[in-house]
Design an enzyme around this catalytic site. Structure first.
Site, short mmCIF file in Angstrom:
data_model
loop_
_atom_site.label_atom_id
_atom_site.label_comp_id
_atom_site.label_asym_id
_atom_site.label_seq_id
_atom_site.Cartn_x
_atom_site.Cartn_y
_atom_site.Cartn_z
N GLY A 40 0.78 -1.24 0.00
CA GLY A 40 0.00 0.00 0.00
C GLY A 40 0.80 1.28 0.00
O GLY A 40 0.36 2.29 -0.53
N ASP A 97 0.70 3.33 4.40
CA ASP A 97 -0.29 4.11 3.66
C ASP A 97 -1.34 4.71 4.59
O ASP A 97 -1.64 5.89 4.53
CB ASP A 97 -0.95 3.26 2.56
CG ASP A 97 -1.47 1.91 3.06
OD1 ASP A 97 -1.37 1.61 4.27
OD2 ASP A 97 -1.97 1.12 2.22
N ASP A 100 -5.39 2.70 10.56
CA ASP A 100 -6.82 2.46 10.71
C ASP A 100 -7.08 1.98 12.15
O ASP A 100 -7.15 2.79 13.06
CB ASP A 100 -7.21 1.42 9.64
CG ASP A 100 -8.71 1.19 9.53
OD1 ASP A 100 -9.48 2.09 9.86
OD2 ASP A 100 -9.10 0.08 9.10
N LYS A 128 -7.13 7.37 9.95
CA LYS A 128 -8.57 7.24 10.22
C LYS A 128 -8.73 7.00 11.72
O LYS A 128 -8.94 5.88 12.16
CB LYS A 128 -9.13 6.01 9.49
CG LYS A 128 -9.58 6.26 8.08
CD LYS A 128 -10.58 5.22 7.60
CE LYS A 128 -9.92 3.96 7.09
NZ LYS A 128 -10.81 3.10 6.29
N PHE A 149 -13.81 3.97 3.34
CA PHE A 149 -12.81 3.12 2.71
C PHE A 149 -12.25 3.85 1.49
O PHE A 149 -12.99 4.26 0.61
CB PHE A 149 -13.40 1.77 2.31
CG PHE A 149 -12.32 0.78 1.95
CD1 PHE A 149 -11.64 0.10 2.95
CD2 PHE A 149 -11.97 0.58 0.63
CE1 PHE A 149 -10.61 -0.79 2.63
CE2 PHE A 149 -10.94 -0.31 0.29
CZ PHE A 149 -10.27 -0.99 1.30
N ASP A 156 -5.33 -0.18 -2.32
CA ASP A 156 -6.10 -1.05 -3.21
C ASP A 156 -7.43 -1.47 -2.59
O ASP A 156 -7.66 -1.34 -1.39
CB ASP A 156 -5.31 -2.34 -3.49
CG ASP A 156 -5.30 -3.27 -2.28
OD1 ASP A 156 -4.96 -2.80 -1.17
OD2 ASP A 156 -5.66 -4.46 -2.42
N ARG A 162 -4.94 0.74 -7.32
CA ARG A 162 -3.70 1.26 -6.72
C ARG A 162 -3.03 2.36 -7.52
O ARG A 162 -2.29 3.17 -6.98
CB ARG A 162 -2.65 0.14 -6.63
CG ARG A 162 -2.80 -0.80 -5.49
CD ARG A 162 -1.51 -1.59 -5.31
NE ARG A 162 -1.72 -2.87 -4.68
CZ ARG A 162 -1.89 -3.06 -3.38
NH1 ARG A 162 -1.90 -2.03 -2.56
NH2 ARG A 162 -2.08 -4.27 -2.89
P1 5GP Z 1 -4.88 -1.31 10.65
O1 5GP Z 1 -4.05 -2.47 11.06
O2 5GP Z 1 -4.39 0.01 11.19
O3 5GP Z 1 -6.32 -1.53 10.91
O4 5GP Z 1 -4.86 -1.26 9.10
C1 5GP Z 1 -3.81 -0.81 8.38
C2 5GP Z 1 -3.87 -1.42 6.99
O5 5GP Z 1 -5.23 -1.71 6.60
C3 5GP Z 1 -3.36 -0.43 5.99
O6 5GP Z 1 -1.98 -0.60 5.79
C4 5GP Z 1 -4.16 -0.78 4.76
O7 5GP Z 1 -3.50 -1.78 4.05
C5 5GP Z 1 -5.46 -1.33 5.27
N1 5GP Z 1 -6.53 -0.31 5.26
C6 5GP Z 1 -7.13 0.27 6.31
N2 5GP Z 1 -8.05 1.16 5.91
C7 5GP Z 1 -8.03 1.14 4.56
C8 5GP Z 1 -8.75 1.88 3.56
O8 5GP Z 1 -9.60 2.74 3.79
N3 5GP Z 1 -8.44 1.57 2.27
C9 5GP Z 1 -7.50 0.64 1.93
N4 5GP Z 1 -7.29 0.43 0.64
N5 5GP Z 1 -6.81 -0.06 2.85
C10 5GP Z 1 -7.07 0.20 4.15
MG MG Z 2 -1.26 -1.85 4.07
#
Ligand code: 5GP
Ligand code: MG
Length: 175
Positions: A40, A97, A100, A128, A149, A156, A162
């Site tokens: 990402g 990237d 979340d 986020k 999202f 992606d 992407r």
């Molecule tokens: P976390 O572990 O913080 O929940 O998620 C991080 C990963 O989830 C990011 O590196 C990404 O790959 C994916 N991710 C989280 N939110 C989004 C989003 O809105 N769009 C996309 N494409 N990937 C996301």
């Molecule tokens: Mg990622």
């Protein structure tokens, strides 16, 4: 089914301008190694690295996968590429990237700490914060966004979208 929003959430020009100011904050910190999380962050990391260029700045990629082909995290995290990482005693900038739930970056940071760097700081293009389930703050954040999202600029959905130079939201398509 999903479709892209009718206009970008963040335009290519806005991204470029923010990258300039972010690089101005980051460059004086004198990092030794940038560690981008594939896939990402590949476009973000490339654009950022070009702006903090210096002769001895190294780049070493690792991969953390948790998402599978859905918009919901599976909660399982696999980290690969660690065997090639040489970060002992070095000042590391971990780049992703989007932040979340925080699970990915907190687990990756813990894993990298075990490799003995002198310092680890984190940089994300998007934050986020509404979705956080573990406490995690990135040291450098490009943009804070709502709980939607997003795709494009490296991000992606099931490996698609992407390559866009902008950030788009993905909406459910009832048509
Ligand atoms: P976390 O572990 O913080 O929940 O998620 C991080 C990963 O989830 C990011 O590196 C990404 O790959 C994916 N991710 C989280 N939110 C989004 C989003 O809105 N769009 C996309 N494409 N990937 C996301
Ligand atoms: Mg990622």
């Amino acid at each position: 089914m999903y479709k892209m929003s009718s206009k970008p959430l963040i335009s290519a020009k806005e991204i470029e301008e923010r990258l300039d100011s972010l690089a101005a904050e980051i460059k004086p910190c004198g990092f030794d190694v940038v560690v981008p999380l594939l896939s990402g962050s590949f476009i973000f990391a490339a654009d950022l690295c070009r702006r903090i260029a210096s002769p001895e700045l190294q780049v070493s990629f690792i991969r953390a996968s948790s998402y599978g082909n859905s918009t919901q995290s599976s909660g399982q995290l696999q980290i690969s590429g660690l065997e090639k990482l040489d970060i002992k005693g070095k000042k590391i900038l971990l780049v992703d990237d989007i932040l979340d739930t925080g699970i990915t970056l907190s687990k990756v940071r813990e894993t990298l700490k075990a490799c003995g760097p002198s310092e680890i700081r984190t940089c994300v293009l998007l934050d986020k914060s509404a979705r956080r389930t573990v406490e995690f703050n990135a040291d450098f954040v490009g943009f804070s966004i709502e709980n939607k999202f997003v795709v494009g600029y490296g991000l992606d959905y099931a490996e698609n979208y992407r390559t866009y130079p902008e950030i788009w939201t993905l909406e459910e398509d009832y048509g």
